[in-house]
Motif scaffolding. Sequence first.
Motif, PDB file in Angstrom:
ATOM      1  N   LEU A 140       0.822  -1.210   0.000  1.00 36.99           N
ATOM      2  CA  LEU A 140       0.000   0.000   0.000  1.00 36.99           C
ATOM      3  C   LEU A 140       0.860   1.266   0.000  1.00 36.99           C
ATOM      4  CD1 LEU A 140      -2.768  -1.106   2.531  1.00 36.99           C
ATOM      5  CD2 LEU A 140      -3.067  -0.747   0.070  1.00 36.99           C
ATOM      6  N   LEU A 141       1.956   1.234   0.758  1.00 32.50           N
ATOM      7  CA  LEU A 141       2.868   2.378   0.803  1.00 32.50           C
ATOM      8  C   LEU A 141       3.507   2.603  -0.565  1.00 32.50           C
ATOM      9  CD1 LEU A 141       4.489   4.511   2.490  1.00 32.50           C
ATOM     10  CD2 LEU A 141       6.193   2.716   2.875  1.00 32.50           C
ATOM     11  N   GLU A 142       3.973   1.526  -1.193  1.00 29.87           N
ATOM     12  CA  GLU A 142       4.604   1.642  -2.503  1.00 29.87           C
ATOM     13  C   GLU A 142       3.615   2.143  -3.551  1.00 29.87           C
ATOM     14  OE1 GLU A 142       6.782  -1.699  -3.896  1.00 29.87           O
ATOM     15  OE2 GLU A 142       8.077  -1.818  -2.143  1.00 29.87           O
ATOM     16  N   LEU A 143       2.392   1.622  -3.504  1.00 30.34           N
ATOM     17  CA  LEU A 143       1.379   2.030  -4.486  1.00 30.34           C
ATOM     18  C   LEU A 143       1.039   3.510  -4.330  1.00 30.34           C
ATOM     19  CD1 LEU A 143      -0.427   1.104  -6.797  1.00 30.34           C
ATOM     20  CD2 LEU A 143      -2.179   0.516  -5.104  1.00 30.34           C
ATOM     21  N   GLU A 144       0.903   3.965  -3.077  1.00 26.98           N
ATOM     22  CA  GLU A 144       0.597   5.379  -2.853  1.00 26.98           C
ATOM     23  C   GLU A 144       1.714   6.271  -3.371  1.00 26.98           C
ATOM     24  OE1 GLU A 144       0.448   7.968   1.107  1.00 26.98           O
ATOM     25  OE2 GLU A 144      -1.488   7.019   0.742  1.00 26.98           O
ATOM     26  N   PHE A 145       2.960   5.888  -3.097  1.00 25.62           N
ATOM     27  CA  PHE A 145       4.078   6.733  -3.518  1.00 25.62           C
ATOM     28  C   PHE A 145       4.291   6.688  -5.022  1.00 25.62           C
ATOM     29  CE2 PHE A 145       6.826   9.196  -0.790  1.00 25.62           C
ATOM     30  CZ  PHE A 145       6.263   8.987   0.444  1.00 25.62           C
ATOM     31  N   SER A 146       4.143   5.508  -5.619  1.00 21.96           N
ATOM     32  CA  SER A 146       4.335   5.424  -7.072  1.00 21.96           C
ATOM     33  C   SER A 146       3.250   6.220  -7.799  1.00 21.96           C
ATOM     34  CB  SER A 146       4.345   3.960  -7.536  1.00 21.96           C
ATOM     35  OG  SER A 146       3.176   3.290  -7.120  1.00 21.96           O
ATOM     36  N   SER A 147       2.025   6.162  -7.282  1.00 28.21           N
ATOM     37  CA  SER A 147       0.939   6.951  -7.874  1.00 28.21           C
ATOM     38  C   SER A 147       1.214   8.450  -7.724  1.00 28.21           C
ATOM     39  CB  SER A 147      -0.398   6.603  -7.210  1.00 28.21           C
ATOM     40  OG  SER A 147      -0.691   5.226  -7.374  1.00 28.21           O
ATOM     41  N   PHE A 148       1.742   8.836  -6.555  1.00 33.17           N
ATOM     42  CA  PHE A 148       2.118  10.229  -6.304  1.00 33.17           C
ATOM     43  C   PHE A 148       3.208  10.683  -7.278  1.00 33.17           C
ATOM     44  CE2 PHE A 148       5.352  12.761  -3.885  1.00 33.17           C
ATOM     45  CZ  PHE A 148       4.672  13.976  -3.861  1.00 33.17           C
ATOM     46  N   LEU A 149       4.193   9.817  -7.532  1.00 33.79           N
ATOM     47  CA  LEU A 149       5.316  10.181  -8.401  1.00 33.79           C
ATOM     48  C   LEU A 149       4.890  10.395  -9.842  1.00 33.79           C
ATOM     49  CD1 LEU A 149       8.176   7.837  -7.098  1.00 33.79           C
ATOM     50  CD2 LEU A 149       8.017  10.310  -6.841  1.00 33.79           C
ATOM     51  N   THR A 150       3.826   9.706 -10.270  1.00 32.36           N
ATOM     52  CA  THR A 150       3.379   9.864 -11.663  1.00 32.36           C
ATOM     53  C   THR A 150       2.826  11.266 -11.936  1.00 32.36           C
ATOM     54  OG1 THR A 150       1.168   8.968 -11.172  1.00 32.36           O
ATOM     55  CG2 THR A 150       2.857   7.400 -11.917  1.00 32.36           C
ATOM     56  N   ASN A 151       2.606  12.058 -10.883  1.00 25.81           N
ATOM     57  CA  ASN A 151       2.143  13.437 -11.070  1.00 25.81           C
ATOM     58  C   ASN A 151       3.275  14.366 -11.511  1.00 25.81           C
ATOM     59  OD1 ASN A 151      -0.576  12.978 -10.240  1.00 25.81           O
ATOM     60  ND2 ASN A 151       0.120  12.913  -8.109  1.00 25.81           N
ATOM     61  N   PHE A 152       4.522  13.906 -11.373  1.00 22.98           N
ATOM     62  CA  PHE A 152       5.669  14.716 -11.790  1.00 22.98           C
ATOM     63  C   PHE A 152       5.983  14.450 -13.264  1.00 22.98           C
ATOM     64  CE2 PHE A 152       6.402  14.235  -7.198  1.00 22.98           C
ATOM     65  CZ  PHE A 152       6.723  15.543  -6.824  1.00 22.98           C
ATOM     66  N   PRO A 153       6.424  15.481 -13.998  1.00 22.56           N
ATOM     67  CA  PRO A 153       6.827  15.252 -15.396  1.00 22.56           C
ATOM     68  C   PRO A 153       7.991  14.265 -15.507  1.00 22.56           C
ATOM     69  CG  PRO A 153       6.622  17.608 -14.921  1.00 22.56           C
ATOM     70  CD  PRO A 153       6.520  16.888 -13.614  1.00 22.56           C
ATOM     71  N   GLN A 154       8.913  14.316 -14.526  1.00 20.49           N
ATOM     72  CA  GLN A 154      10.075  13.410 -14.512  1.00 20.49           C
ATOM     73  C   GLN A 154      10.104  12.646 -13.180  1.00 20.49           C
ATOM     74  OE1 GLN A 154      12.134  12.921 -17.092  1.00 20.49           O
ATOM     75  NE2 GLN A 154      10.992  14.408 -18.318  1.00 20.49           N
ATOM     76  N   PRO A 155       9.240  11.645 -13.022  1.00 22.35           N
ATOM     77  CA  PRO A 155       9.132  10.961 -11.723  1.00 22.35           C
ATOM     78  C   PRO A 155      10.428  10.317 -11.246  1.00 22.35           C
ATOM     79  CG  PRO A 155       7.883   9.805 -13.436  1.00 22.35           C
ATOM     80  CD  PRO A 155       8.274  11.118 -14.009  1.00 22.35           C
TER      81      PRO A 155
END
Length: 284
Positions: A84-99
């Motif tokens: 759950l922690l990894e999924l939340e952070f990976s989803s958050f990172l996709t909001n950046f142009p260069q994750p």
Amino acid sequence: MASVEQSICESLVPSELLIARIMQIHASICKLESLSPSKQVNSLFTQLVKLCTLPSSIDIRFLPPDVQLMRNSLITLCGHSEGLLELEFSSFLTNFPQPLQHLNLFPYYGNYVKLASLEYRILYENGVVQPKKVAFVGSGPMPLTSIIMATHHMKSTYFDNFDIDEAANDVAHQIIASDAELESRMKFKTCDVMEVAEKLGEYDVIFLAALVGMNKEEKMKILGHIRKYMKDGGILLVRSANGARGFLYPVVDEDDLLGFEVLSIFHPTNDVINSVVLVRKSIL
């Protein structure tokens, strides 16, 4: 009774004290309504990790049955929370142009950097320098090991990441897609490794994540399946755990590795959690 924190002043934390504290935290985790990242969830798991990395002489093979049951439950809870922690952070990172430039925001990023560096050094010392093709089984939504290996250690290697969760693979691919060169060398495959057969023979090195096979029986089946289909002389890197770290992750013993030649077993004593077991498929 002395606290665990006080006991750290001594050379080893008494096993009884450590188990009692871990059982308290397990009870608190079981009462949580959700394991999704939150202040309370993060605090409990941070306490747990700190406890399990204290120096102790605990041997999980000799725990009483009730503690073994608690340990099995705790590994499952840790695995669920980690996902759950990894999924939340990976989803958050996709909001950046260069994750890929923001991976260090992940709380355990530094831990993965240390572990990948350690694993590459162990591979290098055993003659594995720049493998052509690598599989990572159980890559999850934040495939940090593959990313760190591909960008810092194995700069010409092709990586296939296997995970049973399609949502995890989708978000992981979104992170990689921001880098054309990396995307050209990294693929994501949604499947159960037990359903992958001849393809396993393509890889020079196979990484087996710690949480693939949550109990001894499952882990043994998976190890046997990989051994059957991987190439003769191929390398398998298995993540395990040692001592109190065995409350966080499943333990793979040398006796579990029939049909393999054990090349190296490394147990960390710093903040890295996973042990590294490197084996080669025996050539009959």
